[in-house]
Design a protein around this motif. Structure first.
Motif, PDB file in Angstrom:
ATOM      1  N   THR A 292     -11.248   5.145   2.309  1.00  0.00           N
ATOM      2  CA  THR A 292     -10.127   4.947   1.395  1.00  0.00           C
ATOM      3  C   THR A 292      -8.849   4.703   2.187  1.00  0.00           C
ATOM      4  OG1 THR A 292     -11.154   6.430  -0.221  1.00  0.00           O
ATOM      5  CG2 THR A 292      -8.814   5.920  -0.515  1.00  0.00           C
ATOM      6  N   PRO A 293      -8.223   3.541   2.015  1.00  0.00           N
ATOM      7  CA  PRO A 293      -6.963   3.281   2.715  1.00  0.00           C
ATOM      8  C   PRO A 293      -5.901   4.309   2.326  1.00  0.00           C
ATOM      9  CG  PRO A 293      -7.877   1.236   1.849  1.00  0.00           C
ATOM     10  CD  PRO A 293      -8.673   2.357   1.249  1.00  0.00           C
ATOM     11  N   PRO A 294      -4.949   4.578   3.229  1.00  0.00           N
ATOM     12  CA  PRO A 294      -3.957   5.631   2.964  1.00  0.00           C
ATOM     13  C   PRO A 294      -2.938   5.275   1.888  1.00  0.00           C
ATOM     14  CG  PRO A 294      -3.458   4.484   5.020  1.00  0.00           C
ATOM     15  CD  PRO A 294      -4.795   3.990   4.566  1.00  0.00           C
ATOM     16  N   ARG A 295      -2.802   3.974   1.597  1.00  0.00           N
ATOM     17  CA  ARG A 295      -1.804   3.535   0.617  1.00  0.00           C
ATOM     18  C   ARG A 295      -2.420   2.491  -0.312  1.00  0.00           C
ATOM     19  NH1 ARG A 295       0.320   4.225   5.474  1.00  0.00           N
ATOM     20  NH2 ARG A 295      -0.261   2.117   6.111  1.00  0.00           N
ATOM     21  N   PRO A 296      -1.949   2.400  -1.554  1.00  0.00           N
ATOM     22  CA  PRO A 296      -2.443   1.341  -2.451  1.00  0.00           C
ATOM     23  C   PRO A 296      -2.063  -0.039  -1.927  1.00  0.00           C
ATOM     24  CG  PRO A 296      -0.579   2.494  -3.429  1.00  0.00           C
ATOM     25  CD  PRO A 296      -0.946   3.262  -2.203  1.00  0.00           C
ATOM     26  N   ILE A 297      -2.936  -1.000  -2.161  1.00  0.00           N
ATOM     27  CA  ILE A 297      -2.771  -2.347  -1.599  1.00  0.00           C
ATOM     28  C   ILE A 297      -2.789  -3.382  -2.714  1.00  0.00           C
ATOM     29  CG2 ILE A 297      -3.750  -4.083  -0.036  1.00  0.00           C
ATOM     30  CD1 ILE A 297      -5.263  -1.654   1.313  1.00  0.00           C
TER      31      ILE A 297
ATOM     32  N   LYS B  35     -10.691   0.027  -3.256  1.00  0.00           N
ATOM     33  CA  LYS B  35     -10.812   1.463  -2.947  1.00  0.00           C
ATOM     34  C   LYS B  35      -9.432   2.115  -2.806  1.00  0.00           C
ATOM     35  CE  LYS B  35     -13.726   4.856  -1.897  1.00  0.00           C
ATOM     36  NZ  LYS B  35     -14.537   4.826  -0.652  1.00  0.00           N
ATOM     37  N   SER B  36      -8.438   1.332  -2.417  1.00  0.00           N
ATOM     38  CA  SER B  36      -7.083   1.880  -2.227  1.00  0.00           C
ATOM     39  C   SER B  36      -6.416   2.248  -3.544  1.00  0.00           C
ATOM     40  CB  SER B  36      -6.207   0.856  -1.491  1.00  0.00           C
ATOM     41  OG  SER B  36      -5.744  -0.168  -2.377  1.00  0.00           O
ATOM     42  N   GLY B  37      -6.969   1.739  -4.646  1.00  0.00           N
ATOM     43  CA  GLY B  37      -6.324   1.918  -5.946  1.00  0.00           C
ATOM     44  C   GLY B  37      -5.448   0.747  -6.332  1.00  0.00           C
ATOM     45  N   GLY B  38      -5.467  -0.302  -5.502  1.00  0.00           N
ATOM     46  CA  GLY B  38      -4.688  -1.499  -5.784  1.00  0.00           C
ATOM     47  C   GLY B  38      -5.505  -2.556  -6.493  1.00  0.00           C
ATOM     48  N   PHE B  39      -5.066  -3.802  -6.365  1.00  0.00           N
ATOM     49  CA  PHE B  39      -5.743  -4.896  -7.068  1.00  0.00           C
ATOM     50  C   PHE B  39      -5.425  -6.229  -6.393  1.00  0.00           C
ATOM     51  CE2 PHE B  39      -1.656  -4.088  -9.105  1.00  0.00           C
ATOM     52  CZ  PHE B  39      -1.078  -5.350  -9.170  1.00  0.00           C
ATOM     53  N   LEU B  40      -6.204  -7.245  -6.740  1.00  0.00           N
ATOM     54  CA  LEU B  40      -5.908  -8.612  -6.331  1.00  0.00           C
ATOM     55  C   LEU B  40      -4.983  -9.228  -7.359  1.00  0.00           C
ATOM     56  CD1 LEU B  40      -6.736 -10.964  -4.262  1.00  0.00           C
ATOM     57  CD2 LEU B  40      -8.089 -11.816  -6.184  1.00  0.00           C
ATOM     58  N   LEU B  41      -3.917  -9.852  -6.883  1.00  0.00           N
ATOM     59  CA  LEU B  41      -2.970 -10.534  -7.760  1.00  0.00           C
ATOM     60  C   LEU B  41      -3.098 -12.035  -7.537  1.00  0.00           C
ATOM     61  CD1 LEU B  41      -0.576 -10.655  -9.699  1.00  0.00           C
ATOM     62  CD2 LEU B  41       0.936 -10.149  -7.768  1.00  0.00           C
TER      63      LEU B  41
ATOM     64  N   PRO C 266     -10.212  -4.787  -8.880  1.00  0.00           N
ATOM     65  CA  PRO C 266      -9.727  -5.328 -10.153  1.00  0.00           C
ATOM     66  C   PRO C 266      -8.709  -6.444  -9.921  1.00  0.00           C
ATOM     67  CG  PRO C 266      -8.778  -3.174  -9.730  1.00  0.00           C
ATOM     68  CD  PRO C 266      -9.807  -3.392  -8.655  1.00  0.00           C
ATOM     69  N   VAL C 267      -8.525  -7.261 -10.950  1.00  0.00           N
ATOM     70  CA  VAL C 267      -7.741  -8.483 -10.819  1.00  0.00           C
ATOM     71  C   VAL C 267      -6.673  -8.569 -11.897  1.00  0.00           C
ATOM     72  CG1 VAL C 267      -7.853 -11.002 -10.966  1.00  0.00           C
ATOM     73  CG2 VAL C 267      -9.615  -9.751  -9.722  1.00  0.00           C
ATOM     74  N   LEU C 268      -5.473  -8.923 -11.474  1.00  0.00           N
ATOM     75  CA  LEU C 268      -4.383  -9.309 -12.365  1.00  0.00           C
ATOM     76  C   LEU C 268      -4.084 -10.771 -12.074  1.00  0.00           C
ATOM     77  CD1 LEU C 268      -2.004  -8.772 -14.337  1.00  0.00           C
ATOM     78  CD2 LEU C 268      -0.668  -8.010 -12.344  1.00  0.00           C
ATOM     79  N   THR C 269      -4.165 -11.617 -13.093  1.00  0.00           N
ATOM     80  CA  THR C 269      -4.071 -13.052 -12.842  1.00  0.00           C
ATOM     81  C   THR C 269      -3.288 -13.770 -13.939  1.00  0.00           C
ATOM     82  OG1 THR C 269      -5.352 -15.107 -12.553  1.00  0.00           O
ATOM     83  CG2 THR C 269      -6.322 -13.419 -13.949  1.00  0.00           C
ATOM     84  N   THR C 270      -2.675 -14.872 -13.563  1.00  0.00           N
ATOM     85  CA  THR C 270      -2.138 -15.781 -14.557  1.00  0.00           C
ATOM     86  C   THR C 270      -3.286 -16.409 -15.340  1.00  0.00           C
ATOM     87  OG1 THR C 270      -2.133 -17.465 -12.814  1.00  0.00           O
ATOM     88  CG2 THR C 270      -0.020 -16.422 -13.331  1.00  0.00           C
ATOM     89  N   ASP C 271      -2.980 -16.844 -16.531  1.00  0.00           N
ATOM     90  CA  ASP C 271      -3.956 -17.578 -17.336  1.00  0.00           C
ATOM     91  C   ASP C 271      -4.006 -19.007 -16.789  1.00  0.00           C
ATOM     92  OD1 ASP C 271      -5.470 -18.893 -19.155  1.00  0.00           O
ATOM     93  OD2 ASP C 271      -4.369 -18.246 -20.921  1.00  0.00           O
TER      94      ASP C 271
ATOM     95  N   LEU D  91      -2.902  -1.181 -14.115  1.00  0.00           N
ATOM     96  CA  LEU D  91      -4.139  -1.235 -13.329  1.00  0.00           C
ATOM     97  C   LEU D  91      -4.204  -0.125 -12.290  1.00  0.00           C
ATOM     98  CD1 LEU D  91      -5.049  -4.964 -12.470  1.00  0.00           C
ATOM     99  CD2 LEU D  91      -6.461  -3.269 -13.638  1.00  0.00           C
ATOM    100  N   ILE D  92      -3.052   0.239 -11.756  1.00  0.00           N
ATOM    101  CA  ILE D  92      -3.021   1.273 -10.725  1.00  0.00           C
ATOM    102  C   ILE D  92      -3.042   2.678 -11.328  1.00  0.00           C
ATOM    103  CG2 ILE D  92      -1.606   2.291  -8.885  1.00  0.00           C
ATOM    104  CD1 ILE D  92      -0.636  -0.532  -8.210  1.00  0.00           C
ATOM    105  N   LEU D  93      -2.318   2.879 -12.416  1.00  0.00           N
ATOM    106  CA  LEU D  93      -2.057   4.236 -12.905  1.00  0.00           C
ATOM    107  C   LEU D  93      -3.011   4.722 -13.995  1.00  0.00           C
ATOM    108  CD1 LEU D  93       1.849   4.043 -13.014  1.00  0.00           C
ATOM    109  CD2 LEU D  93       0.402   5.003 -11.205  1.00  0.00           C
TER     110      LEU D  93
END
Length: 315
Positions: free
Chosen positions: A120-125, A207-213, A234-239, A271-273
């Protein structure tokens, strides 16, 4: 080039070498990807087999890209191949309504390109994959990441690019913006990471708790989005059209409207929280790409296309 392994591959723009390869390999069908001028070149070099023109990766200005080559495609291509992406289908219907068209989803090898057990990375990415150019819309990514850091001060920002493809003016604007917004110390940029190593990075982001933007204005398919989903990221994306086949808002990922920076920040924080929703999205996303991008289904579609274009039958 670093991604090609165990596949017979020729790299040349020398016409005499291309002609020699065509004659030696005796291809029944050649698929020309995007570069429509090569359709005419193949015929001039004496190739008499079938030619399929594949249109992908033209970006947001696909009409502007294709229009000068319409007559060339009409004259020299026997058929057209596109993914099941609305804006590409509409462009082909507009410019080439009489051409035979094959349209099916791209495949993805989710059996090997998959989640890896990582520390697990130390910080969200927050991650981003693309080129420093207009369609990939790196500016919005930087703006969104900067605002997310106001809510999550220890946020790490990872960008994956091909540094050789960025124009100097674009690079200067990029450097100026990250300096202006003060995120240089949180930003890690990686160039030309071999494809086989990307599951590690996607898995780490997830695993960091972040996402791909993904901030693209238009996508014919959106491989980076699929790759992330396959690795529990997980992914956050434009349509951006092409991704709609596998991203369903709040079920397999999250959408935000183009240039709506504050909306993207809000959905990124969700997505993070919101842990329970995040985990459900991760599970749903993996199921979705298993259904949509199955290599066996792609093989069947591709085989039927080849049989159809060559007037043959299976078996």
């Amino acid at each position: 080039m670093q991604n090609i392994k165990d596949i017979k591959t020729f790299v040349t723009n020398n016409p005499s070498e291309i002609k020699e390869i065509i004659n030696r390999e005796n291809y029944q069908v050649i698929i020309v990807c995007s570069y429509y001028d090569f359709l005419k070149t193949l015929r001039q070099l004496g190739y008499r087999g079938k030619i399929i023109y594949e249109l992908q990766g033209a970006g947001v200005n696909v009409e502007k890209f294709l229009e000068p080559g319409v007559q060339t495609v009409k004259t020299y291509a026997d058929a057209i191949l596109i993914p099941q992406t609305t804006h590409l289908i509409q462009v082909i219907q507009k410019f080439l309504p009489d051409k035979k068209v094959f349209s099916f989803h791209n495949c993805f090898d989710f059996r090997t390109f998959k989640y890896q057990e990582v520390e697990t990375p130390p910080r969200p990415i927050i991650g981003w994959v693309g080129r420093l150019e207009q369609n990939k819309n790196w500016r919005d990514f930087i703006k969104i990441s900067s605002l997310l850091k106001n809510h999550i001060p220890n946020l790490d920002i990872w960008m994956f690019e091909d540094a050789s493809l960025a124009q100097k003016s674009e690079r200067r604007q990029f450097q100026n913006l990250i300096q202006k917004l003060g995120i240089s110390s949180s930003l890690t940029i990686r160039s030309n990471i071999p494809h086989e190593q990307m599951p590690f990075y996607y898995s780490s982001i997830g695993k960091s708790g972040g996402f791909l933007l993904s901030t693209s204005k238009s996508e014919g398919f959106g491989y980076a989005v699929v790759e992330a989903m396959s690795c529990r990221c997980p992914v956050l994306t434009t349509d951006s059209d092409g991704v709609k086949a596998f991203v369903i808002d709040n079920k397999t990922g999250k959408f935000f409207n183009h240039s709506h920076i504050n909306q993207a920040v809000s959905k990124g924080l969700e997505l993070i929280l919101i842990k329970e929703q995040r985990e459900q999205i991760i599970q749903n996303a993996w199921q979705q790409i298993n259904t949509i991008c199955d290599p066996i289904q792609y093989f069947n579609n591709f085989e039927q296309m080849l049989l159809s274009i060559t007037d043959k039958t299976a078996g």
